[in-house]
Design a protein around this motif. Structure first.
Motif, PDB file in Angstrom:
ATOM      1  N   THR A  28       0.853  -1.182   0.000  1.00 25.96           N
ATOM      2  CA  THR A  28       0.000   0.000   0.000  1.00 25.96           C
ATOM      3  C   THR A  28       0.889   1.232   0.000  1.00 25.96           C
ATOM      4  O   THR A  28       1.678   1.435   0.921  1.00 25.96           O
ATOM      5  CB  THR A  28      -0.926   0.008   1.227  1.00 25.96           C
ATOM      6  OG1 THR A  28      -1.728  -1.182   1.217  1.00 25.96           O
ATOM      7  CG2 THR A  28      -1.826   1.222   1.214  1.00 25.96           C
ATOM      8  N   TRP A  65       1.446   5.582  -1.352  1.00 20.35           N
ATOM      9  CA  TRP A  65       0.767   6.849  -1.592  1.00 20.35           C
ATOM     10  C   TRP A  65       0.801   7.142  -3.085  1.00 20.35           C
ATOM     11  O   TRP A  65       1.857   7.259  -3.692  1.00 20.35           O
ATOM     12  CB  TRP A  65       1.465   7.965  -0.824  1.00 20.35           C
ATOM     13  CG  TRP A  65       0.822   9.310  -1.012  1.00 20.35           C
ATOM     14  CD1 TRP A  65       1.198  10.279  -1.889  1.00 20.35           C
ATOM     15  CD2 TRP A  65      -0.307   9.826  -0.305  1.00 20.35           C
ATOM     16  NE1 TRP A  65       0.374  11.362  -1.773  1.00 20.35           N
ATOM     17  CE2 TRP A  65      -0.564  11.124  -0.813  1.00 20.35           C
ATOM     18  CE3 TRP A  65      -1.115   9.319   0.701  1.00 20.35           C
ATOM     19  CZ2 TRP A  65      -1.590  11.918  -0.323  1.00 20.35           C
ATOM     20  CZ3 TRP A  65      -2.144  10.105   1.179  1.00 20.35           C
ATOM     21  CH2 TRP A  65      -2.382  11.385   0.674  1.00 20.35           C
ATOM     22  N   MET A  68      -4.046   6.513  -0.465  1.00 16.83           N
ATOM     23  CA  MET A  68      -3.292   5.297  -0.183  1.00 16.83           C
ATOM     24  C   MET A  68      -3.976   4.115  -0.851  1.00 16.83           C
ATOM     25  O   MET A  68      -5.204   3.978  -0.794  1.00 16.83           O
ATOM     26  CB  MET A  68      -3.184   5.059   1.328  1.00 16.83           C
ATOM     27  CG  MET A  68      -2.445   6.137   2.087  1.00 16.83           C
ATOM     28  SD  MET A  68      -0.700   6.245   1.643  1.00 16.83           S
ATOM     29  CE  MET A  68      -0.121   4.666   2.259  1.00 16.83           C
TER      30      MET A  68
END
Length: 394
Positions: A263, A265, A270
């Motif tokens: 995960t 940015w 996100m």
């Protein structure tokens, strides 16, 4: 054992005063001061005996409680710790950095979905490499052009060398012929002798000139060819450099395992990467893990840390799958603690718990609860403490 003698003396004095050879007072009420002193002495004695009795009982109760606490530890005592699962064998996949080029972002055009089982060498992700391929093809054309130029110059040099060698050989033959003619000076006329001498001088000068220019021409031709070879090799390195950058944009699996998407940015939110997303060079966006051997990384506070020992058994429960329970053992304990987030005086210690067995649902980055069995360690400590008490008592 200490008894205050000062408190016993008044009673003894009073008794001796009563039993001594004194005259019996007349019948009637006893004097008040004497009766008050007797009562005070009796109260002091009773208080002293009660205090000694309470002190003895308290000491005995404390010793019994200590022995009971040490010897009767609950063997089923457990300590719960919270942590995150991780693979013992895992490799992080980073967006490649292209050498010699400042590329701000890379666009994903092909991506292996998360949870896919891959073999070593399988394609995991491919980035857009049109620019690198175009650069490679351009440099390849330039390289091929320079290769042809080098071959052409080498062919021209071979032809010029053959021509110069022929001329040099002709000049040498003419020189040898002039030398033979000069030997006829005694039998020819003077004019013919002078002509033969001029022919010899001319042949010698021609040969020397051709001999000198032959070497200079060879050096000049080799220098021209060497310049083209340097350009060719430089273009080849640039071509291979572009090919290497192009190959870097195809990432292959370094080991057998399962694909796990991180995960990250991206575009203000996100989430996991998808085809068409852009990532920065050097950013980790994927993992390849081997789920055959898994472990849990937990943090133990400084109060629970002394009770932990390597080899203690534990049970691991996954928050996502409460019905699944795995057997485990404490594998590693950090000897040095890390400072807490709120205070430097509070320390946390990293503890690695090795999970026995595996399951398709057991994947990295899952929150897990670890119940450590402290009964074995507590029994060991109790035995050591009992031995110490026995030794001190002896």
């Amino acid at each position: 054992m200490h008894i205050a003698p000062a408190e016993v003396t008044p009673e003894s004095d009073s008794l001796s005063y009563q039993s001594g050879p004194q005259s019996v007072p007349p019948a009637g009420p006893e004097p008040r001061p004497r009766r008050l002193g007797v009562w005070i002495a009796a109260a002091v004695l009773i208080a002293a005996f009660i205090g000694l009795a309470l002190l003895s009982v308290r000491t005995r109760t404390t010793q019994v409680a200590n022995v009971t606490t040490v010897g009767a530890v609950n063997p089923e005592q457990v300590l719960r710790l919270k942590g995150t699962t991780e693979a013992l064998q895992a490799r992080a996949i980073l967006a490649p950095r292209l050498s010699g080029q400042a590329v701000p972002t890379l666009t994903i055009i092909r991506l292996t979905p998360g949870g896919t089982r891959v073999k070593q060498g399988d394609l995991l992700v491919e980035f857009d490499r049109q620019a690198q391929m175009r650069d490679y093809f351009d440099k390849q054309a330039d390289y091929q052009k320079l290769v042809d130029q080098v071959a052409g110059e080498q062919a021209k040099e071979n032809a010029a060398r053959a021509k110069d060698e022929t001329e040099l050989k002709t000049a040498e033959d003419n020189l040898q012929k002039a030398k033979l003619e000069i030997q006829k000076a005694e039998i020819v006329s003077r004019i013919d002798a002078e002509k033969n001498q001029e022919n010899l001088d001319e042949a010698q000068a021609t040969y020397d000139q051709l001999r000198e220019t032959f070497d200079l021409k060879r050096k000049a031709a080799q220098a021209a060819i060497h310049i083209l070879e340097i350009q060719r090799d430089r273009t080849k390195q640039t071509m291979l450099h572009a090919q290497t950058n192009s190959d870097l944009l195809q990432v292959h699996s370094p080991l057998d395992g399962v694909v796990v998407l991180n995960t990250i940015w991206k575009q203000g939110t996100m989430g996991e990467v998808q085809e068409g997303d852009q990532v920065r060079p050097g950013q980790p966006f994927m993992q390849v893990v081997n789920p055959a051997t898994m472990q849990v990384r937990v943090l133990a506070n400084q109060q629970d840390f002394p009770a932990l020992q390597v080899g203690q058994t534990a049970k691991v429960r996954l928050d996502a799958y409460p019905e699944m329970v795995f057997s485990a053992k404490l594998d590693q304990i950090a000897p040095v603690g890390a400072a807490g987030d709120f205070s430097n005086k509070l320390r946390s210690f990293v503890v690695i718990v090795a999970i026995e067995g595996n399951d398709p649902k057991l994947m990295p980055d899952l929150s897990a609860a670890v119940d450590v069995d402290l009964g074995k360690a507590a029994s060991t400590n109790a035995s050591e403490t009992s031995s110490a008490h026995a030794g001190s008592g002896t």
